[in-house]
Design a protein around this motif. Structure first.
Motif, PDB file in Angstrom:
ATOM      1  N   SER A  33       0.837  -1.195   0.000  1.00  0.00           N
ATOM      2  CA  SER A  33       0.000   0.000   0.000  1.00  0.00           C
ATOM      3  C   SER A  33       0.870   1.241   0.000  1.00  0.00           C
ATOM      4  CB  SER A  33      -0.877   0.054   1.255  1.00  0.00           C
ATOM      5  OG  SER A  33      -1.615  -1.117   1.416  1.00  0.00           O
ATOM      6  N   TYR A  35       0.593   5.429   1.230  1.00  0.00           N
ATOM      7  CA  TYR A  35      -0.135   6.459   1.951  1.00  0.00           C
ATOM      8  C   TYR A  35       0.602   7.786   1.786  1.00  0.00           C
ATOM      9  CZ  TYR A  35      -3.259   3.171   4.303  1.00  0.00           C
ATOM     10  OH  TYR A  35      -4.222   2.231   4.573  1.00  0.00           O
ATOM     11  N   GLN A  37       1.067  11.718   3.466  1.00  0.00           N
ATOM     12  CA  GLN A  37       0.867  12.491   4.686  1.00  0.00           C
ATOM     13  C   GLN A  37       1.460  13.884   4.501  1.00  0.00           C
ATOM     14  OE1 GLN A  37       2.892  11.115   8.265  1.00  0.00           O
ATOM     15  NE2 GLN A  37       1.297  11.955   9.586  1.00  0.00           N
ATOM     16  N   GLY A  41      -0.609  16.652   9.159  1.00  0.00           N
ATOM     17  CA  GLY A  41      -1.841  15.934   8.840  1.00  0.00           C
ATOM     18  C   GLY A  41      -1.750  14.459   9.150  1.00  0.00           C
ATOM     19  N   ALA A  42      -2.771  13.744   8.776  1.00  0.00           N
ATOM     20  CA  ALA A  42      -2.837  12.306   8.998  1.00  0.00           C
ATOM     21  C   ALA A  42      -2.527  11.565   7.698  1.00  0.00           C
ATOM     22  CB  ALA A  42      -4.225  11.919   9.498  1.00  0.00           C
ATOM     23  N   PRO A  43      -2.023  10.352   7.788  1.00  0.00           N
ATOM     24  CA  PRO A  43      -1.824   9.561   6.568  1.00  0.00           C
ATOM     25  C   PRO A  43      -3.156   9.292   5.881  1.00  0.00           C
ATOM     26  CG  PRO A  43      -0.620   8.610   8.421  1.00  0.00           C
ATOM     27  CD  PRO A  43      -1.526   9.654   8.983  1.00  0.00           C
ATOM     28  N   PHE A  45      -4.859   7.143   2.441  1.00  0.00           N
ATOM     29  CA  PHE A  45      -4.618   6.051   1.506  1.00  0.00           C
ATOM     30  C   PHE A  45      -4.524   6.563   0.073  1.00  0.00           C
ATOM     31  CE2 PHE A  45      -4.899   1.871  -0.216  1.00  0.00           C
ATOM     32  CZ  PHE A  45      -5.769   1.931  -1.296  1.00  0.00           C
ATOM     33  N   TYR A  48      -3.177   0.514  -3.591  1.00  0.00           N
ATOM     34  CA  TYR A  48      -2.861  -0.824  -3.084  1.00  0.00           C
ATOM     35  C   TYR A  48      -2.611  -1.757  -4.263  1.00  0.00           C
ATOM     36  CZ  TYR A  48      -3.594  -5.411  -0.924  1.00  0.00           C
ATOM     37  OH  TYR A  48      -3.458  -6.703  -0.496  1.00  0.00           O
ATOM     38  N   PHE A  87       4.472   7.022   2.224  1.00  0.00           N
ATOM     39  CA  PHE A  87       4.855   5.809   2.929  1.00  0.00           C
ATOM     40  C   PHE A  87       4.409   4.584   2.146  1.00  0.00           C
ATOM     41  CE2 PHE A  87       6.044   7.637   7.003  1.00  0.00           C
ATOM     42  CZ  PHE A  87       5.398   8.852   6.993  1.00  0.00           C
ATOM     43  N   ARG A  91       1.205  -5.402   3.956  1.00  0.00           N
ATOM     44  CA  ARG A  91       0.172  -6.086   4.734  1.00  0.00           C
ATOM     45  C   ARG A  91       0.678  -7.462   5.102  1.00  0.00           C
ATOM     46  NH1 ARG A  91      -6.132  -7.564   3.231  1.00  0.00           N
ATOM     47  NH2 ARG A  91      -6.533  -8.681   5.165  1.00  0.00           N
ATOM     48  N   LYS A 100      -3.172  -5.769   9.395  1.00  0.00           N
ATOM     49  CA  LYS A 100      -2.022  -5.134  10.046  1.00  0.00           C
ATOM     50  C   LYS A 100      -1.031  -4.667   8.999  1.00  0.00           C
ATOM     51  CE  LYS A 100       1.713  -6.270  13.285  1.00  0.00           C
ATOM     52  NZ  LYS A 100       2.231  -7.341  14.184  1.00  0.00           N
ATOM     53  N   LEU A 101      -0.580  -3.423   9.114  1.00  0.00           N
ATOM     54  CA  LEU A 101       0.359  -2.853   8.163  1.00  0.00           C
ATOM     55  C   LEU A 101       1.695  -2.544   8.830  1.00  0.00           C
ATOM     56  CD1 LEU A 101      -1.848  -0.276   6.201  1.00  0.00           C
ATOM     57  CD2 LEU A 101      -1.114  -2.542   5.441  1.00  0.00           C
ATOM     58  N   PHE A 103       4.749  -0.077   8.152  1.00  0.00           N
ATOM     59  CA  PHE A 103       5.040   1.099   7.349  1.00  0.00           C
ATOM     60  C   PHE A 103       6.538   1.287   7.166  1.00  0.00           C
ATOM     61  CE2 PHE A 103       1.120   3.447   6.633  1.00  0.00           C
ATOM     62  CZ  PHE A 103       0.243   2.817   7.494  1.00  0.00           C
TER      63      PHE A 103
ATOM     64  N   PHE B  33      -6.938   0.574  15.011  1.00  0.00           N
ATOM     65  CA  PHE B  33      -5.497   0.550  15.204  1.00  0.00           C
ATOM     66  C   PHE B  33      -5.060   1.794  15.978  1.00  0.00           C
ATOM     67  CE2 PHE B  33      -4.807  -2.671  11.895  1.00  0.00           C
ATOM     68  CZ  PHE B  33      -5.933  -2.514  11.097  1.00  0.00           C
ATOM     69  N   PHE B  91      -1.919   8.344  16.513  1.00  0.00           N
ATOM     70  CA  PHE B  91      -3.007   8.233  15.545  1.00  0.00           C
ATOM     71  C   PHE B  91      -3.854   7.007  15.838  1.00  0.00           C
ATOM     72  CE2 PHE B  91      -2.127  11.515  12.534  1.00  0.00           C
ATOM     73  CZ  PHE B  91      -0.750  11.640  12.450  1.00  0.00           C
ATOM     74  N   GLU B 104      -8.589  -0.425   3.211  1.00  0.00           N
ATOM     75  CA  GLU B 104      -7.721   0.660   3.610  1.00  0.00           C
ATOM     76  C   GLU B 104      -7.987   1.070   5.040  1.00  0.00           C
ATOM     77  OE1 GLU B 104      -9.830   3.668   0.818  1.00  0.00           O
ATOM     78  OE2 GLU B 104      -8.837   4.895   2.364  1.00  0.00           O
ATOM     79  N   GLN B 105      -6.985   1.690   5.622  1.00  0.00           N
ATOM     80  CA  GLN B 105      -7.124   2.226   6.965  1.00  0.00           C
ATOM     81  C   GLN B 105      -7.413   3.714   6.867  1.00  0.00           C
ATOM     82  OE1 GLN B 105      -3.924   1.141   9.598  1.00  0.00           O
ATOM     83  NE2 GLN B 105      -3.941  -0.997   8.940  1.00  0.00           N
ATOM     84  N   PHE B 107      -7.367   7.114   8.874  1.00  0.00           N
ATOM     85  CA  PHE B 107      -6.706   7.680  10.045  1.00  0.00           C
ATOM     86  C   PHE B 107      -7.471   8.872  10.593  1.00  0.00           C
ATOM     87  CE2 PHE B 107      -2.432   5.778  10.485  1.00  0.00           C
ATOM     88  CZ  PHE B 107      -2.451   4.929   9.390  1.00  0.00           C
ATOM     89  N   GLY B 108      -7.437   8.991  11.925  1.00  0.00           N
ATOM     90  CA  GLY B 108      -7.932  10.195  12.563  1.00  0.00           C
ATOM     91  C   GLY B 108      -6.892  11.297  12.481  1.00  0.00           C
TER      92      GLY B 108
END
Lengths: 113, 116
Positions: A33, A35, A37, A41-43, A45, A48, A87, A91, A100-101, A103, B33, B91, B104-105, B107-108
């Protein structure tokens, strides 16, 4: 265990093309995958790949070669807003860790005018 | 527009104090997560839950960290006592995960924790 390697930083000008490589070593691989960021900020998606080949989504494409344990993210027609960290993430295949990833350390892409 | 929410967004505390971070996952997602992000260590998985059951918390310092999911709408991460090395962005992410398919995940926005 797992490990991922990607470059720490890439700089390019607006309109250019950038390729971010990711090599991985894992005991159980399911998919790769990507991502994005932005600073503060947040990652989020991006893409994939579970099978070999190229996946295209607008200006961004992602490629996977399972036999080479290698993938890349291609950013085309770079824009200033593409300045961010990218990133790769693997998986885990273990049945008790679905989703579960792991990174990578991230690649800082700097786009200049 | 469904999204993961986290509170507080920022927290400054003194060493030794208890810190509680909260997360509301996206309704319907079965997996939650908790990650920690620092410049030195990058993005690390601390713990995760599926259908509220803890699956793996091996990434978490057991003596001071605890993660729970009291109900489907709330996940918590506690640090007691906090230490300066815990300063990081935490996070929460959620996803609808199933074997055999990718999910996909989401995120907050993260909780930026500073321990003085």
């Amino acid at each position: 265990g797992q490990s991922l390697e990607q470059p720490s930083e890439v700089t390019a000008v607006e309109g250019a093309i950038v390729q971010i490589n990711c090599t991985y070593q894992t005991s159980g691989f399911y998919g790769l995958s990507w991502y994005q960021q932005h600073d503060g900020g947040a990652p989020t998606f991006l893409s994939y790949n579970a099978l070999d080949g190229l996946e295209e989504t607008g200006r961004f494409s992602s490629f996977l070669s399972r036999s080479d344990s290698y993938g890349y993210l291609l950013l085309q027609e770079l824009q200033m807003k593409d300045s961010a960290s990218y990133f790769c993430a693997v998986r885990d295949l273990s049945t008790d860790s679905w989703g579960k990833l792991q990174f990578g350390a991230g690649t800082q892409v700097v786009v200049t005018p | 527009d469904a999204r993961v929410t986290q509170t507080p967004r920022h927290k400054v505390t003194e060493m030794g104090q208890e810190v509680t971070m909260r997360c509301q996952p996206i309704l319907g997602h079965n997996t939650v997560f908790w990650y920690r992000q620092t410049m030195m260590q990058g993005l690390e998985l601390l713990a995760y839950f599926r259908n509220r059951a803890p699956l793996d918390d091996s990434g978490m310092p057991k003596d001071r960290f605890s993660a729970e999911m009291p109900d489907a709408t709330l996940a918590t991460l506690k640090i007691q006592p906090s230490e300066p090395r815990d300063s990081a962005v935490y996070f929460c992410a959620s996803g609808q995960v199933g074997q055999g398919s990718y999910n996909e995940q989401f995120f907050g926005p993260g909780t930026r924790l500073t321990v003085l």
